[in-house]
Design a protein around this motif. Structure first.
Motif, PDB file in Angstrom:
ATOM      1  N   ASN A  97       7.447  -2.422   3.244  1.00  0.00           N
ATOM      2  CA  ASN A  97       6.303  -1.417   4.085  1.00  0.00           C
ATOM      3  C   ASN A  97       5.716  -2.534   5.069  1.00  0.00           C
ATOM      4  O   ASN A  97       5.464  -2.496   5.951  1.00  0.00           O
ATOM      5  CB  ASN A  97       5.337  -1.120   3.175  1.00  0.00           C
ATOM      6  CG  ASN A  97       4.212   0.012   3.797  1.00  0.00           C
ATOM      7  OD1 ASN A  97       3.098  -0.538   4.263  1.00  0.00           O
ATOM      8  ND2 ASN A  97       4.736   1.215   4.000  1.00  0.00           N
ATOM      9  N   ASP A 101      -2.305  -0.199   8.012  1.00  0.00           N
ATOM     10  CA  ASP A 101      -2.297  -0.707   6.621  1.00  0.00           C
ATOM     11  C   ASP A 101      -0.563  -0.476   6.378  1.00  0.00           C
ATOM     12  O   ASP A 101       0.044   0.655   6.109  1.00  0.00           O
ATOM     13  CB  ASP A 101      -2.949   0.564   5.690  1.00  0.00           C
ATOM     14  CG  ASP A 101      -2.346   0.512   4.113  1.00  0.00           C
ATOM     15  OD1 ASP A 101      -1.806  -0.464   3.775  1.00  0.00           O
ATOM     16  OD2 ASP A 101      -2.675   1.374   3.589  1.00  0.00           O
ATOM     17  N   ALA A 102      -0.171  -1.809   6.513  1.00  0.00           N
ATOM     18  CA  ALA A 102       1.402  -1.927   5.979  1.00  0.00           C
ATOM     19  C   ALA A 102       1.359  -2.808   4.755  1.00  0.00           C
ATOM     20  O   ALA A 102       2.281  -3.569   4.487  1.00  0.00           O
ATOM     21  CB  ALA A 102       2.135  -2.462   7.172  1.00  0.00           C
ATOM     22  N   LEU A 103       0.501  -2.706   3.747  1.00  0.00           N
ATOM     23  CA  LEU A 103       0.372  -3.612   2.548  1.00  0.00           C
ATOM     24  C   LEU A 103       1.474  -2.938   1.534  1.00  0.00           C
ATOM     25  O   LEU A 103       2.082  -3.529   1.135  1.00  0.00           O
ATOM     26  CB  LEU A 103      -0.961  -3.550   2.124  1.00  0.00           C
ATOM     27  CG  LEU A 103      -1.910  -4.368   2.876  1.00  0.00           C
ATOM     28  CD1 LEU A 103      -3.365  -3.852   2.510  1.00  0.00           C
ATOM     29  CD2 LEU A 103      -1.614  -5.715   2.503  1.00  0.00           C
ATOM     30  N   LEU A 104       1.560  -1.607   1.293  1.00  0.00           N
ATOM     31  CA  LEU A 104       2.592  -0.945   0.133  1.00  0.00           C
ATOM     32  C   LEU A 104       2.996   0.487   0.795  1.00  0.00           C
ATOM     33  O   LEU A 104       1.926   0.842   1.087  1.00  0.00           O
ATOM     34  CB  LEU A 104       1.719  -0.996  -1.117  1.00  0.00           C
ATOM     35  CG  LEU A 104       1.245  -2.326  -1.729  1.00  0.00           C
ATOM     36  CD1 LEU A 104       0.535  -1.939  -3.003  1.00  0.00           C
ATOM     37  CD2 LEU A 104       2.491  -2.988  -2.122  1.00  0.00           C
ATOM     38  N   VAL A 120       0.826   3.356   6.963  1.00  0.00           N
ATOM     39  CA  VAL A 120       2.165   3.084   7.082  1.00  0.00           C
ATOM     40  C   VAL A 120       3.011   3.933   5.966  1.00  0.00           C
ATOM     41  O   VAL A 120       2.870   3.374   4.780  1.00  0.00           O
ATOM     42  CB  VAL A 120       2.659   1.921   7.680  1.00  0.00           C
ATOM     43  CG1 VAL A 120       4.501   1.530   7.785  1.00  0.00           C
ATOM     44  CG2 VAL A 120       2.145   0.975   8.755  1.00  0.00           C
ATOM     45  N   VAL A 158       2.791   5.511   3.771  1.00  0.00           N
ATOM     46  CA  VAL A 158       1.869   6.041   2.452  1.00  0.00           C
ATOM     47  C   VAL A 158       0.457   5.187   2.459  1.00  0.00           C
ATOM     48  O   VAL A 158       0.755   3.896   2.657  1.00  0.00           O
ATOM     49  CB  VAL A 158       2.416   5.936   1.169  1.00  0.00           C
ATOM     50  CG1 VAL A 158       1.566   6.694  -0.027  1.00  0.00           C
ATOM     51  CG2 VAL A 158       3.973   6.183   1.077  1.00  0.00           C
ATOM     52  N   PRO A 159      -0.676   5.613   2.409  1.00  0.00           N
ATOM     53  CA  PRO A 159      -1.852   4.882   2.123  1.00  0.00           C
ATOM     54  C   PRO A 159      -1.611   3.940   0.794  1.00  0.00           C
ATOM     55  O   PRO A 159      -1.095   4.210  -0.129  1.00  0.00           O
ATOM     56  CB  PRO A 159      -2.896   5.871   1.797  1.00  0.00           C
ATOM     57  CG  PRO A 159      -2.581   7.147   2.547  1.00  0.00           C
ATOM     58  CD  PRO A 159      -0.988   7.099   2.082  1.00  0.00           C
ATOM     59  N   SER A 160      -1.805   2.881   0.991  1.00  0.00           N
ATOM     60  CA  SER A 160      -1.508   1.743   0.011  1.00  0.00           C
ATOM     61  C   SER A 160      -2.226   1.859  -1.369  1.00  0.00           C
ATOM     62  O   SER A 160      -3.489   2.245  -1.255  1.00  0.00           O
ATOM     63  CB  SER A 160      -1.776   0.280   0.378  1.00  0.00           C
ATOM     64  OG  SER A 160      -0.897  -0.041   1.597  1.00  0.00           O
TER      65      SER A 160
HETATM   66  K   LIG Z   1       0.983   1.443   3.466  1.00  0.00           K
END
Ligand SMILES: [K+]
Ligand SMILES: NC(=O)C1=CN([C@@H]2O[C@H](COP(=O)(O)OP(=O)(O)OC[C@H]3O[C@@H](n4cnc5c(N)ncnc54)[C@H](OP(=O)(O)O)[C@@H]3O)[C@@H](O)[C@H]2O)[C@H](O)CC1
Length: 517
Positions: free
Chosen positions: A65, A128-131, A160, A162-164
């Motif tokens: 992600n 938000d590309a954290l998880l 991105v 899915v919301p992390s």
């Molecule tokens: K995400």
């Protein structure tokens, strides 16, 4: 790329199925190609969402992600003067494609920062590309701080894929979210493990989007996912063939009530409904007759030809000047083989005495509220429900999460909410009937049917009596000849639509919903 819910057919796959689609698509492509497509798509989407952003902050995480975020940064850097990437991860543990993306981003001169931008203003953009679908525990520490900062900022937010921290399948935030080492209050980061006050703090100016890849994810449409995801867009990244090859487990509910009645029809041809409930307690001076009135009004406005009311409260008046079409009649005086019974609305324990007769005589039945509580405590009724299924008689149950918990012998509603999709399937297996699991992202399932996720409706339906209205409406559609599953889907959709269409400045009551069906 398209808006997920405006597609003629919108389906969701399990995470396992999404992984299969991803693996098959990747096998057909050179390394990193799919991630590059995701990054390109994200960059395009970002510029469309926030064309005047002063700052674009991309928070990247430790997996692929994060890789999507890096790929997007490479494109955005060329097109925007102030793109900042913060990265949370360990170079040695990055999956190979994400590692390549990170190296490419560094090479391309993307700006990396240790801290998020100082001030985020309305019109700025957080990504938000954290998880993604690999999240397996609650985000903690710095990752949680960044998430809280993004979710409470006045800037726009794109998640991105899915919301992390959201379980992409169940729509539940992974446990402990918000109990990190720091938390936020009034926009300021505070140290210390404070209670989870930040969970639902959304800045009123923030617009939220999720750009999801390859396939729809059910967790975006139910439970906590709806609020976190915002508007959902889908990019299949050119893998449509593979997406189509894998059977989806969930379908977005599109059913609309079809009330086509012949021109020469008389009231008897439009179907009869009897509402059974409305218990009272003379000693406490309580009455629940209103619940029956609401279900009855919904059945009338939902198109039933005749609506009868069997009131359990002996003291309640047998007429309603505001809804004079309702006819007060005991079920003993009705041919139960020919009516659709809606049972339970405000029924209290007293409704239990009528349930065995309704189960054995009535071919079409909707069970709500107290009727469900009675079923939950009586194994013989469960057997009767199975008998009904064998006879081809139609039953719809409409539990809210607590009622569902009682029916399944779970501790509380939270256990049901922890996996709503699984709970609705279990209810169908146990009771062999159509089940409507109410709540944010109502689910409809039936024996041998795909599970439908309903996407109409909003929190304005969270008022007393709206459940009675839904039960009465389902009964009306069944009485008019719609099969139970279709009737449940159509009623849930229209019921939610009424709330979506209602003017925002005006309070919406259950009776308003009934009158608008
Ligand atoms: K995400
Ligand atoms: N591969 C591709 O070409 C494409 C991938 N896409 C995107 O990929 C993600 C799924 O990627 P994946 O790496 O499987 O998962 P995540 O990015 O979500 O990361 C999971 C890693 O994070 C660790 N983890 C899990 N939860 C936490 C947490 N709460 N805090 C910190 N770290 C966490 C976990 O490792 P552990 O060993 O620590 O458990 C994982 O390593 C998908 O969502 C897409 O965005 C696209 O589909 C495009 C093509």
């Amino acid at each position: 790329m398209h808006r997920f819910l405006s597609a003629p057919v919108a389906v969701c796959h399990s995470i396992e199925a999404t992984r299969l689609i991803e693996a098959t698509a990747m096998a057909d492509l050179p390394p990193r190609a799919l991630m590059q497509r995701a990054g390109q798509s994200l960059a395009r989407f970002a510029l469309a969402v926030a064309p005047h952003a002063r700052t674009i902050w991309i928070a990247c995480g430790p997996g692929n992600n994060g890789g999507d975020g890096m790929e997007a940064a490479i494109h955005l850097r060329r097109l925007h003067p102030n793109v900042v990437v913060t990265w949370f991860g360990d170079m040695r543990q990055l999956p190979s494609e994400a590692k390549q993306a990170l190296e490419a981003a560094m090479e391309a001169g993307v700006t990396f920062a240790i801290q998020p931008p100082d001030s985020l203003r309305p019109g700025d953009l957080c990504i938000d590309a954290l998880l993604g679908i690999g999240a397996n525990r609650a985000p903690k520490g710095k990752m949680n701080e960044w998430l809280q900062l993004m979710r409470s900022a006045p800037s726009d937010l794109i998640s991105v894929d899915v919301p992390s921290g959201l379980d992409a399948e169940s729509g539940v935030l992974l446990p402990n979210m918000g109990f990190g080492e720091t938390t936020m209050m009034a926009g300021i980061l505070l140290p210390g493990a404070l209670p989870d006050i930040t969970r639902s703090v959304k800045h009123p100016q923030q617009r939220r989007y999720t750009l999801t890849f390859l396939s729809g994810k059910p967790g975006l449409l139910t439970g906590e996912g709806i609020d976190l995801a915002g508007e959902i867009w889908l990019d299949p990244l050119g893998a449509e063939t593979w997406v189509r090859a894998v059977q989806p487990e969930w379908t977005v509910n599109r059913s609309k009530p079809k009330r086509v009645v012949d021109h020469h029809a008389h009231k008897g041809a439009r179907g009869d409904v009897v509402i059974v409930g409305g218990a009272g307690d003379a000693q406490k001076d309580h009455s629940m007759a209103g619940a029956c009135t609401l279900a009855g009004a919904a059945a009338l406005h939902g198109g039933a030809g005749r609506v009868y009311m069997h009131l359990l409260d002996a003291r309640a008046p047998r007429n309603n000047p505001l809804q004079p079409e309702l006819m007060y009649r005991s079920i003993r005086d009705l041919d139960l083989q020919k009516v659709t019974a809606v049972c339970g609305c405000g029924g209290g324990d007293a409704v239990g005495t009528l349930i065995p007769d309704l189960f054995t005589d009535c071919k079409q039945l909707v069970l709500d509220a107290d009727a469900l509580n009675v079923v939950a405590t009586d194994a013989a009724l469960r057997t009767l429900l199975q008998y009904r299924a064998q006879m081809g008689w139609q039953t719809v149950m409409t539990p809210h999460p607590l009622e569902a918990a009682r029916l399944l012998g779970r501790k509380d509603a939270a256990e049901v909410q922890a996996n709503r999709l699984q709970a609705v399937r279990e209810l169908v297996d146990v009771f062999e009937c159509v089940v409507v699991l109410k709540g944010s992202g109502t689910l409809i399932a039936g024996p041998g049917m795909p599970c439908h996720i309903n996407v109409t409706g909003n929190s304005r339906l969270a008022t007393a009596g709206t459940g009675d209205v839904l039960a009465g409406f389902i009964g009306a559609l069944m009485a008019q000849g719609m099969p139970a599953f279709e009737a449940a889907c159509a009623a849930v959709r229209r019921h939610g639509e009424v709330a979506d269409e209602w003017p925002t400045a005006t309070q919406l009551t259950a009776l308003d919903v009934a009158h608008r069906l």
